[in-house]
Each structure stands twice: as C-alpha cells, then as structure tokens.
Scaffold this motif. Structure first.
Motif, PDB file in Angstrom:
ATOM      1  N   ALA A   1      66.443  60.997  43.970  1.00 39.40           N
ATOM      2  CA  ALA A   1      66.320  60.304  42.681  1.00 39.40           C
ATOM      3  C   ALA A   1      64.873  60.251  42.246  1.00 39.40           C
ATOM      4  CB  ALA A   1      66.881  58.880  42.788  1.00 39.40           C
ATOM      5  N   LEU A   2      64.692  60.142  40.937  1.00 37.84           N
ATOM      6  CA  LEU A   2      63.394  59.804  40.361  1.00 37.84           C
ATOM      7  C   LEU A   2      63.374  58.281  40.260  1.00 37.84           C
ATOM      8  CD1 LEU A   2      61.643  61.450  37.322  1.00 37.84           C
ATOM      9  CD2 LEU A   2      61.703  58.979  37.575  1.00 37.84           C
ATOM     10  N   HIS A   3      62.448  57.663  40.950  1.00 36.03           N
ATOM     11  CA  HIS A   3      62.417  56.207  41.022  1.00 36.03           C
ATOM     12  C   HIS A   3      61.578  55.633  39.888  1.00 36.03           C
ATOM     13  CE1 HIS A   3      64.307  55.863  45.071  1.00 36.03           C
ATOM     14  NE2 HIS A   3      63.939  57.129  45.097  1.00 36.03           N
ATOM     15  N   ILE A   4      62.109  54.590  39.249  1.00 34.14           N
ATOM     16  CA  ILE A   4      61.426  53.960  38.120  1.00 34.14           C
ATOM     17  C   ILE A   4      61.375  52.456  38.323  1.00 34.14           C
ATOM     18  CG2 ILE A   4      61.344  53.663  35.613  1.00 34.14           C
ATOM     19  CD1 ILE A   4      63.062  56.111  35.287  1.00 34.14           C
ATOM     20  N   TRP A   5      60.183  51.903  38.117  1.00 31.17           N
ATOM     21  CA  TRP A   5      59.984  50.459  38.098  1.00 31.17           C
ATOM     22  C   TRP A   5      59.673  50.075  36.646  1.00 31.17           C
ATOM     23  CZ3 TRP A   5      58.989  53.610  42.088  1.00 31.17           C
ATOM     24  CH2 TRP A   5      59.232  53.165  43.395  1.00 31.17           C
ATOM     25  N   PRO A   6      60.698  49.834  35.813  1.00 33.53           N
ATOM     26  CA  PRO A   6      60.445  49.506  34.398  1.00 33.53           C
ATOM     27  C   PRO A   6      60.000  48.058  34.266  1.00 33.53           C
ATOM     28  CG  PRO A   6      62.793  49.450  34.840  1.00 33.53           C
ATOM     29  CD  PRO A   6      62.128  49.855  36.130  1.00 33.53           C
ATOM     30  N   ARG A   7      58.937  47.831  33.522  1.00 34.24           N
ATOM     31  CA  ARG A   7      58.417  46.477  33.394  1.00 34.24           C
ATOM     32  C   ARG A   7      58.110  46.115  31.939  1.00 34.24           C
ATOM     33  NH1 ARG A   7      60.533  46.699  37.568  1.00 34.24           N
ATOM     34  NH2 ARG A   7      59.711  46.168  39.647  1.00 34.24           N
ATOM     35  N   GLY A   8      58.886  46.659  31.013  1.00 32.93           N
ATOM     36  CA  GLY A   8      58.733  46.279  29.604  1.00 32.93           C
ATOM     37  C   GLY A   8      57.592  46.986  28.917  1.00 32.93           C
TER      38      GLY A   8
ATOM     39  N   MET B   1      62.377  54.820  29.275  1.00 31.96           N
ATOM     40  CA  MET B   1      62.077  54.599  30.687  1.00 31.96           C
ATOM     41  C   MET B   1      61.386  53.259  30.914  1.00 31.96           C
ATOM     42  SD  MET B   1      60.710  58.418  31.633  1.00 31.96           S
ATOM     43  CE  MET B   1      60.391  58.071  33.374  1.00 31.96           C
ATOM     44  N   ARG B   2      60.522  52.885  30.003  1.00 31.73           N
ATOM     45  CA  ARG B   2      59.702  51.681  30.165  1.00 31.73           C
ATOM     46  C   ARG B   2      60.480  50.407  29.833  1.00 31.73           C
ATOM     47  NH1 ARG B   2      55.459  51.336  25.569  1.00 31.73           N
ATOM     48  NH2 ARG B   2      57.303  50.427  24.587  1.00 31.73           N
ATOM     49  N   ASP B   3      61.314  50.471  28.778  1.00 29.01           N
ATOM     50  CA  ASP B   3      61.934  49.266  28.239  1.00 29.01           C
ATOM     51  C   ASP B   3      63.444  49.179  28.446  1.00 29.01           C
ATOM     52  OD1 ASP B   3      59.413  48.829  27.262  1.00 29.01           O
ATOM     53  OD2 ASP B   3      59.897  49.265  25.175  1.00 29.01           O
ATOM     54  N   LYS B   4      64.150  50.316  28.364  1.00 31.72           N
ATOM     55  CA  LYS B   4      65.599  50.248  28.182  1.00 31.72           C
ATOM     56  C   LYS B   4      66.434  50.428  29.437  1.00 31.72           C
ATOM     57  CE  LYS B   4      65.350  51.917  23.397  1.00 31.72           C
ATOM     58  NZ  LYS B   4      65.803  52.963  22.440  1.00 31.72           N
ATOM     59  N   VAL B   5      65.933  51.216  30.419  1.00 29.15           N
ATOM     60  CA  VAL B   5      66.799  51.608  31.537  1.00 29.15           C
ATOM     61  C   VAL B   5      67.312  50.417  32.344  1.00 29.15           C
ATOM     62  CG1 VAL B   5      65.883  53.936  31.780  1.00 29.15           C
ATOM     63  CG2 VAL B   5      64.758  52.038  32.980  1.00 29.15           C
ATOM     64  N   ALA B   6      66.607  49.283  32.303  1.00 24.36           N
ATOM     65  CA  ALA B   6      67.048  48.105  33.050  1.00 24.36           C
ATOM     66  C   ALA B   6      68.018  47.240  32.258  1.00 24.36           C
ATOM     67  CB  ALA B   6      65.832  47.271  33.472  1.00 24.36           C
TER      68      ALA B   6
ATOM     69  N   VAL C   1      72.957  46.741  28.239  1.00 26.54           N
ATOM     70  CA  VAL C   1      73.439  47.457  27.050  1.00 26.54           C
ATOM     71  C   VAL C   1      73.167  48.950  27.188  1.00 26.54           C
ATOM     72  CG1 VAL C   1      73.146  47.741  24.559  1.00 26.54           C
ATOM     73  CG2 VAL C   1      73.170  45.449  25.556  1.00 26.54           C
ATOM     74  N   PHE C   2      71.963  49.311  27.673  1.00 23.98           N
ATOM     75  CA  PHE C   2      71.632  50.718  27.858  1.00 23.98           C
ATOM     76  C   PHE C   2      72.561  51.361  28.880  1.00 23.98           C
ATOM     77  CE2 PHE C   2      69.432  54.043  30.247  1.00 23.98           C
ATOM     78  CZ  PHE C   2      69.034  54.895  29.233  1.00 23.98           C
ATOM     79  N   ARG C   3      72.830  50.647  29.983  1.00 20.95           N
ATOM     80  CA  ARG C   3      73.718  51.202  31.004  1.00 20.95           C
ATOM     81  C   ARG C   3      75.118  51.433  30.448  1.00 20.95           C
ATOM     82  NH1 ARG C   3      70.901  47.468  34.392  1.00 20.95           N
ATOM     83  NH2 ARG C   3      72.643  45.985  34.365  1.00 20.95           N
ATOM     84  N   LEU C   4      75.594  50.508  29.629  1.00 18.68           N
ATOM     85  CA  LEU C   4      76.905  50.674  29.004  1.00 18.68           C
ATOM     86  C   LEU C   4      76.912  51.875  28.074  1.00 18.68           C
ATOM     87  CD1 LEU C   4      79.763  49.669  28.479  1.00 18.68           C
ATOM     88  CD2 LEU C   4      78.824  48.142  26.709  1.00 18.68           C
ATOM     89  N   GLN C   5      75.836  52.045  27.287  1.00 19.17           N
ATOM     90  CA  GLN C   5      75.739  53.199  26.395  1.00 19.17           C
ATOM     91  C   GLN C   5      75.807  54.507  27.175  1.00 19.17           C
ATOM     92  OE1 GLN C   5      72.024  52.287  24.451  1.00 19.17           O
ATOM     93  NE2 GLN C   5      73.023  51.358  22.678  1.00 19.17           N
ATOM     94  N   LYS C   6      75.111  54.560  28.313  1.00 21.61           N
ATOM     95  CA  LYS C   6      75.126  55.770  29.131  1.00 21.61           C
ATOM     96  C   LYS C   6      76.522  56.027  29.703  1.00 21.61           C
ATOM     97  CE  LYS C   6      71.087  57.518  28.718  1.00 21.61           C
ATOM     98  NZ  LYS C   6      70.950  58.853  28.088  1.00 21.61           N
ATOM     99  N   GLN C   7      77.209  54.977  30.088  1.00 19.33           N
ATOM    100  CA  GLN C   7      78.567  55.151  30.604  1.00 19.33           C
ATOM    101  C   GLN C   7      79.495  55.704  29.537  1.00 19.33           C
ATOM    102  OE1 GLN C   7      79.636  51.299  32.133  1.00 19.33           O
ATOM    103  NE2 GLN C   7      78.102  51.370  33.773  1.00 19.33           N
ATOM    104  N   VAL C   8      79.359  55.175  28.318  1.00 20.04           N
ATOM    105  CA  VAL C   8      80.168  55.678  27.200  1.00 20.04           C
ATOM    106  C   VAL C   8      79.832  57.140  26.918  1.00 20.04           C
ATOM    107  CG1 VAL C   8      80.571  55.462  24.718  1.00 20.04           C
ATOM    108  CG2 VAL C   8      80.475  53.408  26.155  1.00 20.04           C
ATOM    109  N   GLU C   9      78.538  57.452  26.929  1.00 25.20           N
ATOM    110  CA  GLU C   9      78.090  58.815  26.667  1.00 25.20           C
ATOM    111  C   GLU C   9      78.656  59.780  27.699  1.00 25.20           C
ATOM    112  OE1 GLU C   9      74.005  60.056  24.738  1.00 25.20           O
ATOM    113  OE2 GLU C   9      73.742  59.685  26.871  1.00 25.20           O
TER     114      GLU C   9
END
Length: 434
Positions: free
Chosen positions: A204-211, A357-362, A365-373
């Motif tokens: 995986a590409l690891h991301i620490w999103p912090r806004g 990557m910075r704001d949305k991945v956490a 709502v974004f996770r739900l959008q990706k699941q729908v996609e």
C-alpha cells in the motif's frame, strides 16, 4: 544527424534509448557526476509510482522486466488516522490493480545503463549548460576542466523543472514561462526495516492525512519506507529541537515515532524542497530545439504521474517522428500540439488529487463515494471507469480522461436526480392515499 539531449535524468536517458533505435548519433549532457558511482544527495528522492503510462514506454524498448524487477506493487492507499484503526482503500474496483513503488535513483541508473549500452549514444557528465544559440544548435558547457563549445543538429531539453535549456530560451525571448509555486514544501524521512521485515504493509501507499498537511510513505526493496512530509511553507521552521520534533510527531503522527528511530536526525538535516507547476510556451524553437518532460511542464507529485507523463512525452515524440517521416522541423511543433492539452490536464488533476489525499481520504463521505464508484465500475464494466483507473491503469489521453469523467458525473448526477424525483413522487402519492 546529431542530437544533443541536455539532462541525463529519467526523461533524457529514456529519450536517448528511443532515438538510438533510429540510428541517430545522440549525446547526453548531464551537469551532475555519474549517479551510478556518485554519492546520492540526501533527502531528495521522492520515490516514484510507475503505472501504465510509464510501463508502456519501458515495454517499447524492452526494459520493463529489468526495470520493474525490484518494484513493489501498491494496490491501494492505507490511511493512518490520528486515532482509530487503519483504513485500506483499494485503487481499483477489482482490487488487483496496482501502481509500483520504485526508487528514482535505481530507475535513473537502469535507464542510464541502457542508454550507454545503445549504439550511437555518448554520455558526458559534469557538463553544465551555460550558453545556447537555439537557431544554430550551438551550446557552451561549463566542465571541471573549463568551458567547451559543441554544436548539434537538434537540441532537446530534458533537464527538469529548473531547466537550463528553458532558461536559455527565456533569455533569447523565444519562450515565456509561468511557475505556480504551491504554498507547501516537502521533507523526507525514513522508516527502516525491523528484523529484516517491513514495518508497514508494503502493498500500500501509506497516507497520514491531516487536513492542511499530510505525510506519505512508499516501500523500498530493502524493506524500508521513504516518507515524505508535505507541510505548508514555513511550517518546517517552527520545529528546531529534538524535543519539539518528537512532541509534534507524538501528537500528530503517533504511530510513526516507534518506527522511525532516525526521525529527529532526518528532520533536522534533510532539506526542504519546493513544489510547483511549470507552464511554458512554446516548447520548441526553429524546428530544432525543444523542451519535454518537466522542463516543459513540471507538475506537483500528488497523482504519481510526473515520470509517467514525461515517459509518455518520449513515446509521443517518437510517434511524431514516425508520422512526419523523421522531420524534426515538423515533428517538434506536432509534438507540442498533441501533448499540450494533456499535460495541462494532468497538472490540474494533480492539484485536485493533493486536496483529495490531504483532506478527503479520511472522510466517511469520501469512502462511501469510492464504494459507490467501484460498485458502478463492477456493474457497468468499460462504461463507467473512475478517474483514478483511467489515469493510472490506461493510456487514455489525460484531456480525454477529464472529458469522460465529466460526462460520467453528469449522467450519474442526472440518474440520481431522476431516482430522487421518482422517490419523492411515490412518497407524495403514498401520503395522498392514506
């Protein structure tokens, strides 16, 4: 026909391999010493994510197996919140497609070796371009033993975002440029292996999103990870002591400290890099001098497409030479015509992906959008394809990706609106019938 390529990085080395197949006499000029034997500059790697566009270019010269032997496939993003469990988000609907983590230095060395082994290719290291007459192809290089003057039929600038060729064309009044610097800097850290094994999931590409900031980590063949902090400009200056650095990371990146024993040393001694988008025009002059790759259109690294886009430049230039019967005077303007809207499109998408990557991945709502996609991709294979899959797992022109995604979103929005209207109508009828 003699061709001079200024810059023996990824783009220049690959370009030399392509042009050598045409039987041309090619000389690569590089300002650095040979990186295969020189000491690597500290904290400047930014690991690469090679995907389909880059792989396509490597396949065309028979290098994909050799170059990718040590690459590590990453099938998705692993999100590291401040608190709570990790969250794996696959890149593709099927879950089996991957981008590939590879060391910039290792890839450069492999391409340099391939170029040096090709018939008709010469490489001159420690040659820094200081003068260029683009109309006649005359160049002056500063070398350890003094200045040398050379002339070539064609001069190609593949020397990166800070291109000396572009600088010379600017000085001649032929090219104009606009560099949009991102109000962010980057700094590299490292996570070593633990007892010879990866400290994190290497798939995986690891991301620490912090806004307003983030960190990413990509795996290396030696089972370490290269981490890159992307923080607002000036933020790095606020931490100056070991105690302060450890306190900050304990608060904002709590799972990193136990894995990064050299964190304080890396933070204090690794340089801060700048990020920006280069817009230059035109890319060519006199039908004999041209820019390509980052020298023409550097982008921010947040879609993992910088090297992939530059490699696609090389493929397109090769195609233009085919389509014009090898005429550089016709091929260079054609190359710019075909590529410009695509490089502008990926520059825009790279900035969009930074926000994602910075704001949305956490975000739930974004996770739900990706699941729908991903559900739509499985239900409508080939009809609905996400932007990420089109960019990373196809060679669909970037500008066409943008147009297709807009159409898909319009159709999807209309469908959702129709369903919502239908549901509302049914609800009203149900109320009336009570």
């Amino acid at each position: 026909m003699t061709v001079a390529i200024v810059g023996a990085g990824l783009t220049g080395s690959l370009l030399a391999c392509f042009l050598a197949r045409r039987g041309l006499s090619v000389t690569l000029y590089e300002r650095r010493p040979d990186p295969r034997v020189a000491e690597v500059e500290r904290g400047r790697s930014i690991n690469l994510a090679i995907s389909e566009r880059g792989l396509d270019a490597l396949r065309r010269i028979g290098l994909v197996d050799e170059v990718m032997a040590d690459a590590l496939p990453m099938k998705g993003r692993m999100i590291h919140p401040v608190e709570g469990p990790l969250d794996f988000q696959p890149y593709s609907a099927s879950g089996d497609r991957a981008i590939n983590s590879i060391s910039r230095g290792a890839l450069n060395n492999a391409l340099l070796s391939a170029a040096s082994a090709a018939d008709g290719v010469t490489i001159e290291f420690e040659h820094r371009l200081v003068e260029l007459d683009s109309a006649v192809g005359r160049m002056v290089f500063a070398t350890p033993s003094g200045k040398v003057s050379v002339t070539a039929d064609v001069v190609l600038g593949a020397d990166g975002a800070g291109s000396a060729v572009r600088e010379q064309l600017l000085a001649e009044g032929i090219v104009s440029e606009n560099v949009d610097f991102l109000d962010y800097g980057y700094k590299e850290l490292s996570i070593p292996s633990v007892n010879g094994e990866f400290a994190l999931d290497p798939g995986a590409l690891h991301i620490w999103p912090r806004g307003t900031s983030m960190m990413i980590a990509l795996p290396n063949p030696d089972r370490s990870f290269t981490c890159t902090l992307f923080w607002p400009s000036g933020s790095f200056d606020a931490l100056t002591t070991g105690v302060g650095i450890e306190q900050h990371f304990r608060e904002h990146y709590p799972d990193l400290l136990p894995m990064a024993p050299d964190l304080v040393d890396d933070y204090l001694n690794n340089p801060v890099g700048v990020l920006g988008t280069v817009h230059a025009q035109p890319w060519q002059a006199h039908g004999r001098t041209a820019l390509l790759g980052d020298a023409a259109h550097a982008i921010v690294p947040f879609y993992g497409q910088g090297a992939n886009c530059a490699f696609e430049d090389v493929v397109e230039l090769d195609r233009c030479l085919d389509d014009t019967g090898g005429s550089w005077a016709r091929a260079l303007p054609l190359f710019e015509t075909r590529r410009r809207e695509n490089t502008e499109a990926i520059a825009e998408m790279a900035l969009d992906n930074f926000v994602e990557m910075r704001d949305k991945v956490a975000s739930p709502v974004f996770r739900l959008q990706k699941q729908v996609e991903h559900t739509l991709e499985r239900l409508l294979p080939g009809t609905y394809v996400s932007r990420y899959e089109l960019v990373s797992f196809s060679t669909t022109p970037y500008a066409e990706v943008q147009r297709r995604v807009r159409r898909q979103h319009q159709v999807l929005g209309a469908a959702v609106a129709t369903l919502a209207a239908g549901a509302l109508t049914l609800a009203r009828r149900a109320r009336r019938s009570r």
